[in-house]
Design an enzyme around this catalytic site. Structure first.
Site, PDB file in Angstrom:
ATOM      1  N   HIS A   1     -75.289 -32.172  63.303  1.00 44.07           N
ATOM      2  CA  HIS A   1     -76.531 -31.577  62.980  1.00 44.07           C
ATOM      3  C   HIS A   1     -77.176 -32.114  61.591  1.00 44.07           C
ATOM      4  CE1 HIS A   1     -74.148 -28.362  61.093  1.00 44.07           C
ATOM      5  NE2 HIS A   1     -75.455 -28.080  60.460  1.00 44.07           N
TER       6      HIS A   1
ATOM      7  N   ASP B   1     -79.144 -29.763  58.898  1.00 41.01           N
ATOM      8  CA  ASP B   1     -79.499 -28.417  58.707  1.00 41.01           C
ATOM      9  C   ASP B   1     -81.103 -27.990  59.032  1.00 41.01           C
ATOM     10  OD1 ASP B   1     -77.123 -27.528  57.788  1.00 41.01           O
ATOM     11  OD2 ASP B   1     -77.468 -28.202  55.682  1.00 41.01           O
TER      12      ASP B   1
ATOM     13  N   HIS C   1     -73.977 -33.484  59.801  1.00 38.38           N
ATOM     14  CA  HIS C   1     -72.575 -32.998  59.611  1.00 38.38           C
ATOM     15  C   HIS C   1     -72.163 -32.223  60.596  1.00 38.38           C
ATOM     16  CE1 HIS C   1     -75.536 -30.237  57.666  1.00 38.38           C
ATOM     17  NE2 HIS C   1     -74.611 -29.209  57.938  1.00 38.38           N
TER      18      HIS C   1
ATOM     19  N   ARG D   1     -73.109 -21.304  50.541  1.00 38.15           N
ATOM     20  CA  ARG D   1     -74.249 -22.585  50.866  1.00 38.15           C
ATOM     21  C   ARG D   1     -75.550 -22.261  50.219  1.00 38.15           C
ATOM     22  NH1 ARG D   1     -76.361 -25.154  56.433  1.00 38.15           N
ATOM     23  NH2 ARG D   1     -78.318 -24.095  55.751  1.00 38.15           N
TER      24      ARG D   1
HETATM   25  C1  SIN Z   1     -73.066 -26.145  57.721  1.00 43.26           C
HETATM   26  O1  SIN Z   1     -73.567 -25.863  56.676  1.00 43.26           O
HETATM   27  O2  SIN Z   1     -73.495 -26.669  58.683  1.00 43.26           O
HETATM   28  C2  SIN Z   1     -71.582 -25.456  57.400  1.00 43.26           C
HETATM   29  C3  SIN Z   1     -70.648 -26.610  56.809  1.00 43.26           C
HETATM   30  C4  SIN Z   1     -69.346 -26.224  56.823  1.00 43.26           C
HETATM   31  O3  SIN Z   1     -68.889 -24.909  56.854  1.00 43.26           O
HETATM   32  O4  SIN Z   1     -68.511 -27.246  56.741  1.00 43.26           O
END
Ligand code: SIN
Length: 291
Positions: free
Chosen positions: A105, A107, A263, A278
């Site tokens: 995806h 974000d 990612h 995050r």
């Molecule tokens: C995300 O922000 O999608 C999670 C990424 C992760 O936990 O590695």
């Protein structure tokens, strides 16, 4: 083109994208020349990985704000004491559950102004497992045939936050209790149209902008009609040649560009605790290809 840097060391980690960055301490305020090199590396490599950074939440926030104003998500609970930070957490006793970001995806692409990027800081990670994969969506676009690119260029696709970061699973499936997902949020549940091919506002390059969690269909088409082509694009976009993989150690920090990279958080560490903080950088409305 080979870029030269004098303030930081940039070591590419894979052919398509990603770089390990050395020679910078993100706990300290960055001078403009160093920050300019970080930005240049960011636009060139899409994902930057900084190691052994000892950051308080305030220092994490201060570095994130150098990249731009922060944004909050409509459905993920933020930390009470730091409302601009999401704690991405899976506890050691949480087994056979779905985790946040465990499908390819970009974000929160369902927002009218999806985030420019994110800054993820590892507070506690398993000895092995819990990696994050990235894919270069410029490369994905550029590797399509001319006929396919011409067909996709004018299209829009609909995005919705309804899968709540855990695409492809039923809304009833248990998601890590630690991440604090709030369902039935009107701002996340509606559909928003974005260009399928997005022009990056800084580099001017074209990137594929559809993803398996949030994209529901092409504008003006049904989900069933859209699915075969979307499935092809999702599979094409994550060819190993377009990807890189971050193997986290505690105190590592990554930044990525959601406008041109996707990612995937690998959920392979049942029995271990993983805690990431995050922040999310505000973005702009995606620009499509001009006819
Ligand atoms: C995300 O922000 O999608 C999670 C990424 C992760 O936990 O590695």
């Amino acid at each position: 083109m080979e870029m030269s840097y004098t303030r930081i060391e940039v070591r590419p980690m894979a052919g398509a994208l990603g770089a390990d960055i050395y020679g910078v301490d993100l706990a300290k305020p960055l001078d403009d020349a160093t920050f300019a090199e970080i930005e240049r590396a960011f636009h060139d490599r899409l994902v930057l990985f900084f190691h052994d950074q000892r950051l308080t939440p305030e220092q994490h926030l201060a570095f994130s704000r150098r990249l731009g104003p922060l944004s909050r998500s409509p459905y993920v609970k933020h930390m009470d004491e730091y409302p601009d930070i999401i704690a991405v957490l899976k506890e050691a006793d949480e087994r056979n559950i779905s985790t946040f970001g465990n499908a390819w995806h970009s974000d929160f692409s369902f927002l009218e102004e999806p985030p420019l990027g994110s800054v993820l800081y590892a507070r506690e990670v398993p000895d092995h497992g819990g990696d994050t994969l990235f894919a270069n969506m410029y490369s994905a676009y550029e590797a399509l045939s001319e006929g396919m690119r011409r067909m996709l260029d004018p299209l829009k696709a609909m995005h919705s936050g309804r899968p709540y970061g855990v695409g492809g699973v039923s809304p009833d499936l248990k998601v890590s209790r630690s991440i604090g997902i709030e369902r039935n949020r009107p701002e996340a549940d509606r559909e928003v149209a974005h260009p399928v091919v997005r022009v990056h506002p800084r580099t001017g390059r074209k990137a594929l902008f559809v993803n398996a969690i949030y994209t529901t269909r092409f504008e003006g088409m049904t989900e069933a009609e859209s699915k075969p082509l979307l499935d092809f694009l999702y599979a094409h976009a994550i060819r190993p040649e377009f990807t890189c993989r971050l193997r986290w150690r505690t105190h590592d920090l990554a930044i990525w560009d959601n406008r041109c990279a996707m990612h995937y958080a690998v959920n392979d560490y049942d029995g271990s605790r993983r805690l990431m903080h995050r922040t999310t950088i505000k973005g702009e409305r995606p620009i499509g290809v001009r006819p």
